[in-house]
Design a protein around this motif. Structure first.
Motif, PDB file in Angstrom:
ATOM      1  N   ARG A 137       0.822  -1.213   0.000  1.00 23.29           N
ATOM      2  CA  ARG A 137       0.000   0.000   0.000  1.00 23.29           C
ATOM      3  C   ARG A 137       0.859   1.268   0.000  1.00 23.29           C
ATOM      4  O   ARG A 137       1.912   1.310   0.626  1.00 23.29           O
ATOM      5  N   SER A 187       0.169   4.017   1.485  1.00 24.60           N
ATOM      6  CA  SER A 187       0.234   4.553   2.839  1.00 24.60           C
ATOM      7  C   SER A 187       0.521   3.458   3.863  1.00 24.60           C
ATOM      8  O   SER A 187      -0.113   2.399   3.835  1.00 24.60           O
ATOM      9  N   PRO A 188       1.447   3.707   4.774  1.00 16.77           N
ATOM     10  CA  PRO A 188       1.712   2.694   5.815  1.00 16.77           C
ATOM     11  C   PRO A 188       0.542   2.543   6.783  1.00 16.77           C
ATOM     12  O   PRO A 188       0.498   1.601   7.573  1.00 16.77           O
ATOM     13  N   TYR A 189      -0.421   3.475   6.722  1.00 22.11           N
ATOM     14  CA  TYR A 189      -1.577   3.421   7.631  1.00 22.11           C
ATOM     15  C   TYR A 189      -2.745   2.647   7.019  1.00 22.11           C
ATOM     16  O   TYR A 189      -3.732   2.385   7.669  1.00 22.11           O
ATOM     17  N   ALA A 190      -2.626   2.335   5.714  1.00 22.09           N
ATOM     18  CA  ALA A 190      -3.711   1.607   5.041  1.00 22.09           C
ATOM     19  C   ALA A 190      -3.626   0.111   5.384  1.00 22.09           C
ATOM     20  O   ALA A 190      -2.569  -0.375   5.809  1.00 22.09           O
ATOM     21  N   GLN A 216      -2.909  -3.552   5.475  1.00 21.04           N
ATOM     22  CA  GLN A 216      -1.698  -4.173   4.922  1.00 21.04           C
ATOM     23  C   GLN A 216      -1.900  -5.641   4.525  1.00 21.04           C
ATOM     24  O   GLN A 216      -0.980  -6.279   4.030  1.00 21.04           O
ATOM     25  N   SER A 264      -9.724  -2.251   0.532  1.00 19.71           N
ATOM     26  CA  SER A 264      -8.843  -1.618  -0.470  1.00 19.71           C
ATOM     27  C   SER A 264      -9.503  -1.688  -1.839  1.00 19.71           C
ATOM     28  O   SER A 264     -10.217  -2.636  -2.154  1.00 19.71           O
TER      29      SER A 264
END
Ligand code: PEP
Ligand code: MN
Length: 336
Positions: free
Chosen positions: A133, A135-138, A140, A308
């Motif tokens: 992803r 973003s590391p906050y999305a 995983q 996602s």
């Protein structure tokens, strides 16, 4: 490879160049033209980095005649490569349909989607468990558990599985659960991963990087093949252009280019190219009409709640309609 020498080339520089060529075990013929003197290098120059010869003062231009990829090139393998997984064959006359969610989210989600895509005629169930992803906050991905859920759902509905790998250390989990290993656009030039996949027993679906040329894509296929795995399926998934309406621009011409250059099967992913579900139907048809050997389509039972890529996922009924249309399209193409 042809090396054109500068008009004012000094003899001592030319001698230095020819010595270097002989040292690299090349033979060459010198052709004295009206305007230029050229050296025609004979033999296989694939592994030779010709550009470094620009370091010699006497070199005006270097022209590569030979393509940099051998194993992936059609010239050395005139017959189309057909990659068979059970009763599914990439590169045959029937396009292979891969469908499923962007990410495996839970048991009931993947079971519902597997059931529906099977009923609509899909051959392979997709679902990401290791998600690359932005973003590391999305979300995983569910990792090994996701692969297992994908495997179980596929088994229940007699489908094959495909999922994306992001690190070679995860290969043992893929060996346990997955029929085709996907290399995502972001990892197309992760050469360490490609080399490891050269040793994998499964076919590899190699997506085109969104900033990569067709030649770079085929060179990445070459890495996998050069390390022992000839079963590479290429996947065009859109490239980055100045256009912002779509997520990327589906490069339909790459299907035709790959067919000219390579014997490997090539499929289209309209979902990641478009980023919008409304465009997926049309791009799927365009891909098949252009000669793609299959499609990879994101399908979700509840796109609004998807963890996602919900915006580009087809609902189950829309996928069913698309499959009906594709059957009609394939019949029409065959007739003409
Ligand atoms: C995917 O197929 O889930 C994916 C992340 O695609 P891409 O690598 O083409 O962006
Ligand atoms: Mn996705």
């Amino acid at each position: 490879m042809i090396i054109a020498l500068k008009k004012d080339a000094k003899l001592k520089d030319i001698d230095a160049l020819t010595d270097a060529l002989l040292e690299a075990d090349f033979t060459f013929e010198t052709v004295q033209g009206q305007h230029y003197t050229v050296l025609h290098i004979l033999g296989d120059t694939t592994a030779f980095d010709g550009k470094k010869l620009y370091a010699y003062d006497c070199v005006d231009r270097i022209i590569n005649i030979q393509e940099p990829f051998i194993r992936a090139h059609k010239k050395n393998h005139p017959n189309k490569t057909i990659i068979t997984i059970g009763d599914v064959a990439f590169g045959s006359n029937t396009p292979v349909i891969i469908a499923g969610p962007c990410s495996v989210e839970n048991h009931s989600q993947i079971m519902a989607i597997a059931k529906a895509v099977k009923a609509s005629g899909a051959n392979i169930l997709r679902g990401g468990a290791y998600k690359p992803r932005t973003s590391p906050y999305a979300f995983q991905g569910l990792k090994e558990e996701g692969l297992q859920l994908l495997h179980d759902a596929a088994k229940t509905y007699n489908l094959k599985t495909i999922s994306e790998i992001v690190a070679k250390e995860d290969l043992p989990y893929f060996d346990k659960y997955i029929d085709i290993i996907q290399v995502g656009a972001r990892n197309m030039q992760n050469f360490d991963l490609l080399k490891a996949l050269g040793k994998a027993k499964q076919p590899i679906l190699l997506k085109r990087g969104f900033g990569n040329t067709i030649e770079e894509w085929l060179m990445s296929a070459e890495y996998i093949m050069n390390h022992g795995n000839n079963n590479v399926i290429l996947c065009e998934r859109g490239i980055r252009t100045f256009e912002g309406y779509t997520r990327t621009t589906l490069d339909i011409s790459s299907i035709l280019a790959v067919k000219q250059l390579s014997h490997l099967p090539v499929i289209v992913d309209p979902s990641h190219a478009a980023g919008r579900w409304e465009l997926v139907e049309g791009l799927s048809k365009a891909g098949i009409a252009a000669g793609a050997d299959g499609l990879m389509i994101e399908v979700h039972n509840a796109p609004k709640r998807a963890l996602s890529d919900g915006a580009q996922s087809l609902k189950l009924d829309k996928f069913q309609t698309l499959m009906n249309d594709l059957t009609a399209l394939m019949t029409a193409i065959k007739k003409t």
